[in-house]
Motif scaffolding. Structure first.
Motif, mmCIF file in Angstrom:
data_model
loop_
_atom_site.group_PDB
_atom_site.id
_atom_site.type_symbol
_atom_site.label_atom_id
_atom_site.label_comp_id
_atom_site.label_asym_id
_atom_site.label_seq_id
_atom_site.Cartn_x
_atom_site.Cartn_y
_atom_site.Cartn_z
ATOM 1 N N VAL A 2 0.854 -1.189 0.000
ATOM 2 C CA VAL A 2 0.000 0.000 0.000
ATOM 3 C C VAL A 2 0.890 1.239 0.000
ATOM 4 O O VAL A 2 1.759 1.388 0.870
ATOM 5 N N GLU A 3 0.678 2.115 -0.967
ATOM 6 C CA GLU A 3 1.383 3.392 -1.016
ATOM 7 C C GLU A 3 0.487 4.437 -0.342
ATOM 8 O O GLU A 3 -0.673 4.600 -0.719
ATOM 9 N N GLU A 162 -4.745 -2.669 3.040
ATOM 10 C CA GLU A 162 -4.051 -3.832 2.491
ATOM 11 C C GLU A 162 -5.014 -5.004 2.353
ATOM 12 O O GLU A 162 -5.024 -5.704 1.314
ATOM 13 N N LYS A 167 -4.067 -0.172 -3.448
ATOM 14 C CA LYS A 167 -2.686 0.094 -3.847
ATOM 15 C C LYS A 167 -2.236 1.491 -3.422
ATOM 16 O O LYS A 167 -1.103 1.680 -2.998
ATOM 17 N N ASN A 168 -3.127 2.470 -3.582
ATOM 18 C CA ASN A 168 -2.813 3.850 -3.224
ATOM 19 C C ASN A 168 -3.915 4.409 -2.329
ATOM 20 O O ASN A 168 -5.092 4.289 -2.664
ATOM 21 N N SER A 204 5.043 3.647 2.757
ATOM 22 C CA SER A 204 4.589 2.398 2.154
ATOM 23 C C SER A 204 4.370 1.385 3.271
ATOM 24 O O SER A 204 5.017 1.445 4.323
ATOM 25 N N GLU A 206 3.499 -2.867 4.054
ATOM 26 C CA GLU A 206 3.349 -4.238 3.574
ATOM 27 C C GLU A 206 3.592 -5.203 4.725
ATOM 28 O O GLU A 206 4.578 -5.082 5.453
#
Length: 234
Positions: A2-3, A162, A167-168, A204, A206
């Motif tokens: 995830v940005e 997540e 993604k963003n 970011s 993860e």
């Protein structure tokens, strides 16, 4: 992964006249609105599509998010507000002039007459303790309460995103909260101060871990300002 595009809200009335805003609230000024329009246009110019949006429950972050989503063409995405990512609470000094608190009362607690000039800034934990000590209303938070809500708020947003396959995401919060959070994520780094309104800090996330990227970037706003300028001359 995830940005996360973590934004400080647009410039407000209290920001403009130097008041400690905290949990009190004022709307964006015309300059502040323009700044977050620029930010939204900058995101759009970069082709950024957000999957989810989050902000604190303060009016200035909600207003900022409205401009961002509209001008970046990211309307109608899931959007949640969370009080855990509010600004620090300054207790009975909330809404008072910065000088009354940061250059008046707090230096007495730290026994430092000119801590701004010397650059001997207290740690966030020391600052939170001092605010808690001088607050006469019983509203200020302990460092444990403050840091705990900030950490859990951002962590839950990232984990939820997540799990949803995002993604963003774009998050709008507050200057001191963002600076404190970045420092908590990377204790060995220098604590960022004076983040500009409408600036973007990139994170970011993860598998339960955050990484800190660029802090306080004004690149998106500058790009959006160019877009606005060119649109006027066309």
């Amino acid at each position: 992964m995830v940005e996360i595009y973590l934004v400080r809200h647009g410039k407000t009335m209290f920001n403009t006249i130097g008041r400690a805003q905290g949990w009190s609230d004022t709307p964006l000024t015309a300059e502040g609105e323009r700044g977050v329009m620029e930010l939204g246009l900058g995101f759009k110019e970069k082709g950024l599509k957000f999957d989810r949006a989050y902000s604190s429950d303060s009016g200035r972050t909600i207003q900022t998010m409205g401009f961002i989503l509209e001008y970046s063409d990211n309307q109608n995405i899931p959007y949640k507000m969370d009080k855990r990512i509010r600004e620090w609470c300054f207790g009975s000094f909330d809404g008072g002039y910065d000088g009354e608190l940061f250059d008046g009362v707090l230096p007495i607690v730290f026994d430092e007459k000119d801590w701004r000039a010397t650059g001997k800034f207290p740690t966030d934990e020391e600052l939170a303790r001092a605010i808690y000590e001088v607050d006469t209303a019983g509203w200020a938070e302990t460092w444990e309460e403050l840091s705990g809500r900030i950490m859990s708020g951002f962590a839950d947003m990232a984990a939820e995103s997540e799990a949803a396959g995002a993604k963003n995401i774009v998050v709008v919060s507050h200057g001191m909260t963002i600076g404190s959070y970045v420092k908590m994520l990377q204790p060995d780094m220098e604590r960022p101060y004076n983040l500009d309104n409408g600036s973007v800090t990139h994170l970011s996330f993860e598998n339960g871990k955050f990484e800190v990227g660029e802090i306080g970037s004004m690149a998106y706003r500058k790009l959006g300002a160019e877009v606005m300028k060119n649109a006027k001359t066309d």
